[in-house]
Motif scaffolding. Structure first.
Motif, PDB file in Angstrom:
ATOM      1  N   VAL A 290       0.854  -1.203   0.000  1.00 18.57           N
ATOM      2  CA  VAL A 290       0.000   0.000   0.000  1.00 18.57           C
ATOM      3  C   VAL A 290       0.883   1.244   0.000  1.00 18.57           C
ATOM      4  CG1 VAL A 290      -1.590   1.369   1.428  1.00 18.57           C
ATOM      5  CG2 VAL A 290      -2.037  -1.058   1.036  1.00 18.57           C
ATOM      6  N   LEU A 291       1.940   1.235   0.794  1.00 19.13           N
ATOM      7  CA  LEU A 291       2.869   2.369   0.855  1.00 19.13           C
ATOM      8  C   LEU A 291       3.528   2.600  -0.505  1.00 19.13           C
ATOM      9  CD1 LEU A 291       4.378   4.502   2.558  1.00 19.13           C
ATOM     10  CD2 LEU A 291       6.018   2.723   3.160  1.00 19.13           C
ATOM     11  N   VAL A 292       4.001   1.528  -1.128  1.00 18.55           N
ATOM     12  CA  VAL A 292       4.650   1.638  -2.439  1.00 18.55           C
ATOM     13  C   VAL A 292       3.663   2.170  -3.475  1.00 18.55           C
ATOM     14  CG1 VAL A 292       5.671   0.309  -4.339  1.00 18.55           C
ATOM     15  CG2 VAL A 292       6.403  -0.119  -1.987  1.00 18.55           C
ATOM     16  N   GLU A 293       2.477   1.599  -3.491  1.00 11.88           N
ATOM     17  CA  GLU A 293       1.454   2.035  -4.452  1.00 11.88           C
ATOM     18  C   GLU A 293       1.102   3.504  -4.247  1.00 11.88           C
ATOM     19  OE1 GLU A 293      -3.197   1.098  -5.269  1.00 11.88           O
ATOM     20  OE2 GLU A 293      -1.896  -0.640  -4.962  1.00 11.88           O
ATOM     21  N   ASP A 294       0.946   3.897  -2.987  1.00  9.64           N
ATOM     22  CA  ASP A 294       0.597   5.281  -2.691  1.00  9.64           C
ATOM     23  C   ASP A 294       1.695   6.246  -3.131  1.00  9.64           C
ATOM     24  OD1 ASP A 294      -0.972   7.433  -1.445  1.00  9.64           O
ATOM     25  OD2 ASP A 294       0.659   7.470   0.023  1.00  9.64           O
ATOM     26  N   LEU A 295       2.953   5.899  -2.844  1.00  9.38           N
ATOM     27  CA  LEU A 295       4.053   6.808  -3.169  1.00  9.38           C
ATOM     28  C   LEU A 295       4.376   6.842  -4.661  1.00  9.38           C
ATOM     29  CD1 LEU A 295       6.384   6.208  -0.108  1.00  9.38           C
ATOM     30  CD2 LEU A 295       5.105   8.279  -0.671  1.00  9.38           C
ATOM     31  N   LYS A 296       3.962   5.826  -5.390  1.00  6.53           N
ATOM     32  CA  LYS A 296       4.189   5.819  -6.843  1.00  6.53           C
ATOM     33  C   LYS A 296       2.981   6.321  -7.631  1.00  6.53           C
ATOM     34  CE  LYS A 296       7.807   2.367  -7.231  1.00  6.53           C
ATOM     35  NZ  LYS A 296       8.210   1.117  -7.920  1.00  6.53           N
ATOM     36  N   THR A 297       1.928   6.709  -6.919  1.00  9.69           N
ATOM     37  CA  THR A 297       0.731   7.246  -7.563  1.00  9.69           C
ATOM     38  C   THR A 297       0.991   8.681  -8.006  1.00  9.69           C
ATOM     39  OG1 THR A 297      -0.693   5.857  -6.218  1.00  9.69           O
ATOM     40  CG2 THR A 297      -1.705   7.802  -7.164  1.00  9.69           C
TER      41      THR A 297
END
Length: 176
Positions: A147-154
């Motif tokens: 979730v953290l990775v997805e959020d920061l790469k959004t």
């Protein structure tokens, strides 16, 4: 060790151990991790470590993976504070924004989510829980890191006539 005047028999398997192929985990554990990495590189490293952790049953390797994940999460702490390089700003920028499409799964900020991941990693390193609890904690850690990775790469920015703006509509005085 036998010498020429000795009656000791040497076993070649003791003297010359067979070469062991390095496992993917060993290679991952040797991959450098440091302050020269950009945000996306640190995120990828954390994701690789948690991916390997969720698939692993070897206690020693799990401990090593947790240690490296914890180190990656600490590097992430500083990467989150560092200014974004131009190539990441470009990857996080879109031409047309659809604000509802970029909402994260959690309303928590990135630093708090990183701290949750750190807490779960430390919990796993302490080895005080049952194997069933450890499996659940590992699964939760896996989910939170992703979730953290997805959020920061959004995407965060949109191109406007006046320059870059946040997708939420805020002006971007200095991109960080």
């Amino acid at each position: 060790m036998a010498n020429t005047n000795s009656t000791t028999i040497t076993n070649p398997e003791i003297i010359c151990p067979p070469q062991v192929n390095e496992t993917a985990i060993a290679t991952l554990l040797k991959t450098p991790l440091g302050a020269t990495m950009d945000l996306f590189q640190v995120l990828e490293s954390c994701q690789q470590h948690v991916d390997a952790l969720i698939e692993n049953d070897n206690n020693t390797e799990c401990m090593a993976l947790c240690g490296r994940l914890l180190a990656g999460l600490e590097v992430l702490k500083y990467a989150l504070k560092a200014p974004l390089p131009a190539h990441l700003i470009e990857r996080l920028t879109v031409d047309v924004a659809e604000p509802d499409n970029y909402r994260g799964a959690l309303s928590t900020d990135s630093e708090t989510l990183r701290e949750y991941c750190v807490a779960l990693t430390i919990l796993l390193l302490q080895r005080q829980q049952s194997s069933e609890q450890e499996e659940h904690i590992t699964g939760l850690l896996f989910e939170l890191v992703n979730v953290l990775v997805e959020d920061l790469k959004t995407p965060r920015f949109v191109r406007t006539e006046g320059g870059l703006a946040m997708i939420s509509g805020e002006a971007v005085p200095a991109i960080h």
